[in-house]
Enzyme design. Structure first.
Site, mmCIF file in Angstrom:
data_model
loop_
_atom_site.group_PDB
_atom_site.id
_atom_site.type_symbol
_atom_site.label_atom_id
_atom_site.label_comp_id
_atom_site.label_asym_id
_atom_site.label_seq_id
_atom_site.Cartn_x
_atom_site.Cartn_y
_atom_site.Cartn_z
ATOM 1 N N ARG A 1 32.717 50.149 38.532
ATOM 2 C CA ARG A 1 33.573 49.091 38.818
ATOM 3 C C ARG A 1 33.814 47.969 37.743
ATOM 4 N NH1 ARG A 1 34.206 43.686 38.879
ATOM 5 N NH2 ARG A 1 32.142 43.735 39.790
ATOM 6 N N ASP A 2 32.724 47.297 37.608
ATOM 7 C CA ASP A 2 32.895 46.045 36.674
ATOM 8 C C ASP A 2 33.124 46.772 35.175
ATOM 9 O OD1 ASP A 2 32.095 43.805 34.935
ATOM 10 O OD2 ASP A 2 30.947 42.900 36.505
ATOM 11 N N HIS B 1 23.949 38.635 38.680
ATOM 12 C CA HIS B 1 24.871 39.268 38.053
ATOM 13 C C HIS B 1 25.261 38.846 36.718
ATOM 14 C CE1 HIS B 1 28.682 41.901 38.548
ATOM 15 N NE2 HIS B 1 29.093 41.002 37.381
ATOM 16 N N HIS C 1 26.184 38.870 32.760
ATOM 17 C CA HIS C 1 26.748 39.474 31.650
ATOM 18 C C HIS C 1 26.194 39.104 30.579
ATOM 19 C CE1 HIS C 1 30.595 41.080 33.605
ATOM 20 N NE2 HIS C 1 30.099 40.594 34.715
ATOM 21 N N CYS D 1 35.536 41.168 32.670
ATOM 22 C CA CYS D 1 36.607 41.119 33.533
ATOM 23 C C CYS D 1 37.769 40.776 32.877
ATOM 24 C CB CYS D 1 36.354 40.027 34.225
ATOM 25 S SG CYS D 1 37.481 39.348 35.665
ATOM 26 N N ASN E 1 27.875 43.666 31.487
ATOM 27 C CA ASN E 1 26.540 43.258 32.174
ATOM 28 C C ASN E 1 25.341 43.578 31.429
ATOM 29 O OD1 ASN E 1 29.032 43.807 34.294
ATOM 30 N ND2 ASN E 1 27.495 42.769 35.241
HETATM 31 P P1 HMG Z 1 49.196 38.469 44.393
HETATM 32 O O1 HMG Z 1 50.118 38.878 43.463
HETATM 33 O O2 HMG Z 1 48.966 37.008 44.543
HETATM 34 O O3 HMG Z 1 49.523 39.028 45.812
HETATM 35 O O4 HMG Z 1 47.873 39.181 43.790
HETATM 36 P P2 HMG Z 1 50.582 38.870 46.952
HETATM 37 O O5 HMG Z 1 49.718 38.809 48.224
HETATM 38 O O6 HMG Z 1 51.477 37.701 46.510
HETATM 39 O O7 HMG Z 1 51.094 40.206 46.881
HETATM 40 C C1 HMG Z 1 51.936 40.789 45.851
HETATM 41 C C2 HMG Z 1 52.186 42.114 45.729
HETATM 42 O O8 HMG Z 1 50.878 42.957 45.731
HETATM 43 C C3 HMG Z 1 52.788 42.922 47.095
HETATM 44 O O9 HMG Z 1 53.147 44.114 46.818
HETATM 45 C C4 HMG Z 1 51.408 43.091 47.879
HETATM 46 O O10 HMG Z 1 51.443 44.098 48.813
HETATM 47 C C5 HMG Z 1 50.339 43.671 46.642
HETATM 48 P P3 HMG Z 1 54.716 44.043 46.468
HETATM 49 O O11 HMG Z 1 55.243 43.570 47.773
HETATM 50 O O12 HMG Z 1 55.157 43.199 45.340
HETATM 51 O O13 HMG Z 1 55.010 45.553 46.017
HETATM 52 N N1 HMG Z 1 48.946 43.651 47.004
HETATM 53 C C6 HMG Z 1 47.961 44.325 47.027
HETATM 54 N N2 HMG Z 1 48.124 45.737 46.442
HETATM 55 C C7 HMG Z 1 46.999 46.495 46.492
HETATM 56 N N3 HMG Z 1 45.819 45.896 46.842
HETATM 57 C C8 HMG Z 1 45.685 45.100 47.337
HETATM 58 C C9 HMG Z 1 46.959 44.009 47.280
HETATM 59 N N4 HMG Z 1 47.189 42.681 47.690
HETATM 60 C C10 HMG Z 1 48.040 42.468 47.515
HETATM 61 N N5 HMG Z 1 44.579 44.543 47.916
HETATM 62 C C11 HMG Z 1 45.474 39.884 44.345
HETATM 63 C C12 HMG Z 1 46.595 38.805 44.684
HETATM 64 C C13 HMG Z 1 44.333 39.363 44.842
HETATM 65 C C14 HMG Z 1 46.041 41.118 45.121
HETATM 66 C C15 HMG Z 1 45.673 40.254 42.882
HETATM 67 O O14 HMG Z 1 45.448 38.826 42.015
HETATM 68 C C16 HMG Z 1 44.556 41.042 42.214
HETATM 69 O O15 HMG Z 1 44.442 42.195 42.684
HETATM 70 N N6 HMG Z 1 43.444 40.646 41.617
HETATM 71 C C17 HMG Z 1 42.376 41.513 41.398
HETATM 72 C C18 HMG Z 1 41.614 40.769 39.936
HETATM 73 C C19 HMG Z 1 40.257 41.745 39.716
HETATM 74 O O16 HMG Z 1 40.419 42.720 40.102
HETATM 75 N N7 HMG Z 1 39.588 41.110 38.850
HETATM 76 C C20 HMG Z 1 38.456 41.670 38.568
HETATM 77 C C21 HMG Z 1 37.292 41.654 39.536
HETATM 78 S S1 HMG Z 1 36.430 40.248 39.581
HETATM 79 C C22 HMG Z 1 35.025 40.250 38.672
HETATM 80 O O17 HMG Z 1 34.995 41.432 37.839
HETATM 81 C C23 HMG Z 1 33.904 39.442 38.570
HETATM 82 C C24 HMG Z 1 32.452 40.125 39.162
HETATM 83 O O18 HMG Z 1 32.032 41.132 38.554
HETATM 84 C C25 HMG Z 1 31.590 39.028 39.435
HETATM 85 C C26 HMG Z 1 31.300 38.295 37.943
HETATM 86 O O19 HMG Z 1 31.118 38.969 36.841
HETATM 87 O O20 HMG Z 1 31.207 37.110 37.975
HETATM 88 C C27 HMG Z 1 32.670 40.747 40.526
HETATM 89 MG MG MG Z 2 30.991 41.027 36.468
#
Ligand code: HMG
Ligand code: MG
Length: 381
Positions: free
Chosen positions: A97-98, A289, A291, A322, A331
């Site tokens: 995933r990450d 966690h 990096h 990310c 990581n």
């Molecule tokens: P948004 O655009 O604000 O969502 O995104 P919305 O609620 O306004 O909806 C807009 C559109 O997105 C709609 O579709 C929804 O249905 C769809 P449309 O009507 O335009 O066709 N939608 C979705 N589609 C699929 N799956 C969903 C979903 N939710 C809404 N779950 C949202 C908000 C959270 C979805 C967006 O910002 C997003 O997907 N962000 C993900 C970011 C991400 O994955 N970042 C990396 C992971 S975090 C990380 O790596 C850190 C970590 O490793 C720890 C660390 O290192 O610190 C965990």
């Molecule tokens: Mg991470």
């Protein structure tokens, strides 16, 4: 004698030996140029041609015999020299995933499935499989359903997936997820960039997920990102990390993973932050966690272990990053973490050699060099 009191009784395997091992760990290429795997061993995809090795590649057999000493011969140092350390550490493998969320090119679904299957064979207890996030935001994870449904589910291994909101949670459960992770942050600006809302709004979304998860009997892990620094806000107050962690723990997350998202922390800032969080969340429910952007991840992890943390996230081959934290590198490599933990006499249940093979497999598929120092040293690259 190496650092941490480790003794290597014989020289590292030669580059030729490991290259042969690496070649064998990689899957065959199909005629169309896509990666293919061999399920002849009877355990499904990802069990690359290992079953044929002894007949076809005698050099490989020698190399495979040469590798096990690496883990087996490490002499644990005494616990007094290392401080107070847990006897056992649960490793949460986040590479699929990450790691793969951050690749420029979309990794073929079958490669992801093969990687997870290989990781499942190593003895890792938790393998974060994918994210049910918006494919518009993170196209690299758009095949979440195919990945989750395509992998072999090994008994005793959990395969959690990221779910940012109720929509993602429902899609994950429909695809068969038995455990999910919600992901928040201790930084307002990062939260906005990453999941397009404020911290307060994110907690509201998470409580909806918690509610649905409670009803469905699904366990939820919580991430708090930017615990040692933010790409947009800079330094983050430990009190803020403690506040967000407490809220997510109080909601019902069984574990809070504290993310040094951009890898800027040091053992000093890790200690300060953990001291604050441990006043609000029991240490038994905390994970780290780290990096490795500034090369501090193992040192930071060691400090966390000395403070009583016994759950550590890591990524095979040191993949990771990310998309919304520019400049963040991978990581801590799981291979390096396992090497350190075994050297400290800490039980992980992970087979380092099989793990190295999984790392070699994904590096070949991505056409990149491993970030694991252990693998680099072993192959004298
Ligand atoms: P948004 O655009 O604000 O969502 O995104 P919305 O609620 O306004 O909806 C807009 C559109 O997105 C709609 O579709 C929804 O249905 C769809 P449309 O009507 O335009 O066709 N939608 C979705 N589609 C699929 N799956 C969903 C979903 N939710 C809404 N779950 C949202 C908000 C959270 C979805 C967006 O910002 C997003 O997907 N962000 C993900 C970011 C991400 O994955 N970042 C990396 C992971 S975090 C990380 O790596 C850190 C970590 O490793 C720890 C660390 O290192 O610190 C965990
Ligand atoms: Mg991470």
């Amino acid at each position: 004698m190496l650092g941490l009191g480790l003794t290597l009784p014989r020289p590292l395997p030669t580059s030729a030996e490991l290259t042969v091992a690496n070649e064998a760990a990689a899957p065959a290429r199909g005629s169309c140029g896509t990666w293919v795997t061999c399920s002849a061993a009877g355990r499904g995809e990802g069990h690359v041609t290992r079953g044929r090795l002894s007949r076809e590649r005698p050099k490989m057999v020698a190399a495979k015999r040469a590798l096990p000493w690496l883990a087996a011969s490490l002499r644990p140092i005494s616990s007094t020299a290392a401080g107070s350390l847990p006897k056992q550490v649960k490793i949460v493998e986040v590479g699929p995933r990450d790691g793969l969320q951050n690749e420029k090119n979309i990794v073929p679904t079958q490669v992801k499935i093969s990687l997870i299957n290989m990781l499942s064979e190593t003895g890792l207890p938790v393998i974060e499989a994918t994210s049910f996030v918006s494919p518009k935001w993170v196209p690299q994870m758009a095949d979440h359903t195919e990945v989750l449904q395509g992998i072999q589910k090994f008994p005793g291994v959990s395969y959690p997936v990221l779910t940012p909101n109720l929509k993602g949670f429902q899609a994950a459960v429909a695809a068969g997820a038995k455990e999910v992770s919600i992901f928040g942050a201790a930084s307002e600006l990062f939260t906005k960039k990453n999941i397009n809302c404020s911290i307060e709004e994110s907690l509201q979304r998470f409580s909806e997920v918690m509610h649905a998860a409670g009803a469905a009997g699904i366990a939820v892990r919580g991430y708090v990102s930017c615990v040692l620094g933010c790409p947009y806000e800079g330094k983050i107050a430990p009190a803020k990390v403690a506040e967000v962690s407490k809220k997510m723990y109080s909601m019902g997350c069984y574990e809070i993973s504290l993310g040094d998202t951009i890898g800027v922390g040091t053992p000093g800032s890790m200690k300060e932050m953990l001291s604050a969080v441990m006043k609000e969340v029991p240490v038994g429910a905390l994970a780290v966690h780290c990096h490795d952007t500034y090369g501090q991840a193992l040192a930071n992890t060691l400090v966390a272990l000395q403070m009583g943390v016994s759950v550590v996230d890591s990524s095979v081959a040191g993949l990771g990053g990310c998309p919304y934290a520019q400049g963040a590198s991978g990581n801590v490599a799981t291979e390096d973490l396992v090497y350190m933990l075994h050297g400290l006499g800490i039980h992980t249940g992970v087979d380092l050699q099989k793990l190295m093979e999984a790392g070699v497999f994904i590096c070949k598929a991505l056409n990149r060099r491993t970030s694991s120092k252990v693998v680099q040293a072993s192959s004298r690259l």
